[in-house]
Design a protein around this motif. Sequence first.
Motif, PDB file in Angstrom:
ATOM      1  N   LEU A  96       0.765  -1.248  -0.045  1.00 21.03           N
ATOM      2  CA  LEU A  96       0.064   0.101  -0.027  1.00 21.03           C
ATOM      3  C   LEU A  96       0.911   1.285  -0.099  1.00 21.03           C
ATOM      4  O   LEU A  96       0.725   2.252  -0.755  1.00 21.03           O
ATOM      5  N   ALA A  97       2.021   1.166   0.763  1.00 21.34           N
ATOM      6  CA  ALA A  97       2.819   2.597   0.775  1.00 21.34           C
ATOM      7  C   ALA A  97       3.512   2.811  -0.605  1.00 21.34           C
ATOM      8  O   ALA A  97       3.791   3.857  -0.911  1.00 21.34           O
ATOM      9  N   HIS A  98       3.774   1.842  -1.508  1.00 23.46           N
ATOM     10  CA  HIS A  98       4.214   1.869  -2.745  1.00 23.46           C
ATOM     11  C   HIS A  98       3.035   1.930  -3.810  1.00 23.46           C
ATOM     12  O   HIS A  98       3.261   2.184  -5.068  1.00 23.46           O
ATOM     13  N   ALA A  99       1.588   2.068  -3.192  1.00 23.58           N
ATOM     14  CA  ALA A  99       0.461   2.260  -4.074  1.00 23.58           C
ATOM     15  C   ALA A  99       0.420   1.091  -5.199  1.00 23.58           C
ATOM     16  O   ALA A  99      -0.222   1.146  -6.109  1.00 23.58           O
ATOM     17  N   PHE A 100       0.802  -0.370  -4.650  1.00 20.83           N
ATOM     18  CA  PHE A 100       0.910  -1.251  -5.479  1.00 20.83           C
ATOM     19  C   PHE A 100      -0.556  -2.053  -5.383  1.00 20.83           C
ATOM     20  O   PHE A 100      -0.829  -2.417  -4.338  1.00 20.83           O
ATOM     21  N   ALA A 101      -1.232  -2.611  -6.335  1.00 21.59           N
ATOM     22  CA  ALA A 101      -2.473  -3.490  -6.152  1.00 21.59           C
ATOM     23  C   ALA A 101      -1.844  -4.853  -6.009  1.00 21.59           C
ATOM     24  O   ALA A 101      -1.132  -5.368  -6.156  1.00 21.59           O
ATOM     25  N   PHE A 102      -2.956  -5.515  -5.055  1.00 25.29           N
ATOM     26  CA  PHE A 102      -2.436  -6.843  -4.920  1.00 25.29           C
ATOM     27  C   PHE A 102      -3.890  -7.680  -4.165  1.00 25.29           C
ATOM     28  O   PHE A 102      -4.783  -7.059  -4.032  1.00 25.29           O
ATOM     29  N   ARG A 103      -3.723  -8.906  -4.481  1.00 25.78           N
ATOM     30  CA  ARG A 103      -4.858  -9.803  -3.970  1.00 25.78           C
ATOM     31  C   ARG A 103      -4.400 -11.055  -3.527  1.00 25.78           C
ATOM     32  O   ARG A 103      -3.346 -11.752  -4.052  1.00 25.78           O
ATOM     33  N   LEU A 104      -4.888 -11.687  -2.630  1.00 30.47           N
ATOM     34  CA  LEU A 104      -4.599 -13.046  -2.272  1.00 30.47           C
ATOM     35  C   LEU A 104      -5.963 -13.980  -2.170  1.00 30.47           C
ATOM     36  O   LEU A 104      -7.042 -13.699  -1.391  1.00 30.47           O
ATOM     37  N   GLU A 105      -6.030 -15.023  -2.866  1.00 29.38           N
ATOM     38  CA  GLU A 105      -7.367 -15.660  -3.148  1.00 29.38           C
ATOM     39  C   GLU A 105      -6.793 -17.266  -3.622  1.00 29.38           C
ATOM     40  O   GLU A 105      -5.820 -17.287  -4.368  1.00 29.38           O
ATOM     41  N   THR A 106      -8.038 -18.058  -3.358  1.00 24.11           N
ATOM     42  CA  THR A 106      -7.900 -19.415  -3.820  1.00 24.11           C
ATOM     43  C   THR A 106      -8.870 -19.586  -4.998  1.00 24.11           C
ATOM     44  O   THR A 106     -10.008 -18.863  -5.158  1.00 24.11           O
ATOM     45  N   GLY A 107      -8.203 -19.959  -6.432  1.00 23.04           N
ATOM     46  CA  GLY A 107      -9.130 -19.711  -7.428  1.00 23.04           C
ATOM     47  C   GLY A 107      -9.511 -21.065  -7.791  1.00 23.04           C
ATOM     48  O   GLY A 107      -9.833 -21.997  -6.900  1.00 23.04           O
ATOM     49  N   ALA A 108     -10.401 -21.133  -8.819  1.00 20.26           N
ATOM     50  CA  ALA A 108     -11.220 -22.409  -9.246  1.00 20.26           C
ATOM     51  C   ALA A 108     -10.331 -23.451  -9.023  1.00 20.26           C
ATOM     52  O   ALA A 108     -10.753 -24.576  -9.236  1.00 20.26           O
ATOM     53  N   SER A 109      -8.972 -23.643  -9.496  1.00 18.10           N
ATOM     54  CA  SER A 109      -8.037 -24.522  -9.587  1.00 18.10           C
ATOM     55  C   SER A 109      -7.945 -25.177  -8.405  1.00 18.10           C
ATOM     56  O   SER A 109      -7.260 -26.266  -8.076  1.00 18.10           O
ATOM     57  N   GLY A 110      -8.239 -24.403  -7.088  1.00 19.06           N
ATOM     58  CA  GLY A 110      -7.893 -24.843  -5.724  1.00 19.06           C
ATOM     59  C   GLY A 110      -6.466 -24.570  -5.460  1.00 19.06           C
ATOM     60  O   GLY A 110      -6.389 -24.650  -4.105  1.00 19.06           O
ATOM     61  N   MET A 116       0.749  -9.512  -7.111  1.00 17.03           N
ATOM     62  CA  MET A 116       1.054  -8.172  -7.013  1.00 17.03           C
ATOM     63  C   MET A 116       1.243  -7.496  -8.169  1.00 17.03           C
ATOM     64  O   MET A 116       2.012  -8.040  -9.136  1.00 17.03           O
ATOM     65  N   VAL A 117       0.666  -6.193  -8.559  1.00  9.73           N
ATOM     66  CA  VAL A 117       0.908  -5.485  -9.571  1.00  9.73           C
ATOM     67  C   VAL A 117       1.913  -4.370  -9.258  1.00  9.73           C
ATOM     68  O   VAL A 117       1.765  -3.705  -8.354  1.00  9.73           O
ATOM     69  N   LEU A 118       3.067  -4.331  -9.684  1.00 10.45           N
ATOM     70  CA  LEU A 118       4.498  -3.672  -9.328  1.00 10.45           C
ATOM     71  C   LEU A 118       4.370  -2.254  -9.974  1.00 10.45           C
ATOM     72  O   LEU A 118       5.358  -2.080 -10.736  1.00 10.45           O
ATOM     73  N   GLN A 119       3.565  -1.930  -9.863  1.00  9.34           N
ATOM     74  CA  GLN A 119       3.438  -0.423 -10.505  1.00  9.34           C
ATOM     75  C   GLN A 119       2.173   0.664  -9.608  1.00  9.34           C
ATOM     76  O   GLN A 119       1.155  -0.105  -9.367  1.00  9.34           O
ATOM     77  N   PRO A 120       2.742   1.715  -9.443  1.00  7.07           N
ATOM     78  CA  PRO A 120       1.562   2.484  -8.653  1.00  7.07           C
ATOM     79  C   PRO A 120       0.252   2.505  -9.355  1.00  7.07           C
ATOM     80  O   PRO A 120       0.252   2.494 -10.483  1.00  7.07           O
ATOM     81  N   SER A 121      -0.740   2.094  -8.454  1.00  5.33           N
ATOM     82  CA  SER A 121      -2.298   2.235  -8.882  1.00  5.33           C
ATOM     83  C   SER A 121      -2.566   3.467  -9.633  1.00  5.33           C
ATOM     84  O   SER A 121      -1.994   4.747  -9.238  1.00  5.33           O
ATOM     85  N   GLY A 122      -3.453   3.424 -10.817  1.00  8.47           N
ATOM     86  CA  GLY A 122      -3.707   4.647 -11.384  1.00  8.47           C
ATOM     87  C   GLY A 122      -2.693   5.028 -12.641  1.00  8.47           C
ATOM     88  O   GLY A 122      -3.008   5.961 -13.312  1.00  8.47           O
ATOM     89  N   ARG A 123      -1.859   4.230 -12.930  1.00 11.14           N
ATOM     90  CA  ARG A 123      -0.992   4.438 -14.032  1.00 11.14           C
ATOM     91  C   ARG A 123      -1.497   3.486 -15.139  1.00 11.14           C
ATOM     92  O   ARG A 123      -2.124   2.642 -15.187  1.00 11.14           O
TER      93      ARG A 123
END
Length: 123
Positions: A96-110, A116-123
């Motif tokens: 969040l301090a770097h304004a990088f988007a991220f998510r942690l999830e279990t997908g359909a594959s199990g 992590m998207v390693l660029q500031p959000s909004g670019r």
Amino acid sequence: MAWHWALASEEPLIVPADSQQLAQALLNVTKNALEAIGPGGGNVWVRTTARPPTLTIENDGPPLSPAVSQRLFTPFFSTKPGGQGIGLVLVRDILLAHAFAFRLETGASGRTAFTMVLQPSGR
């Protein structure tokens, strides 16, 4: 334990980040993936893309339940015996301090994936 690599073939972009903080976040995410698999072994996949610069660490340990998913970034919450519940909170704060988007999830594959998207959000 088997590691699987799918790294972007394009020339990587320079990522604006504090390298020590980002290294700590990656260490915590990777450690969590390995602990999720447990001593019986399993698989970890590391995938990158160049545009946008994205890093995904995925494992085939037990899937996250909805109840656990909602609390993973809560201070002092842990599913591990003796866990302190600060690792993912630190990761969240760094990203969040770097304004990088991220998510942690279990997908359909199990599989459970931390992306992590390693660029500031909004670019």
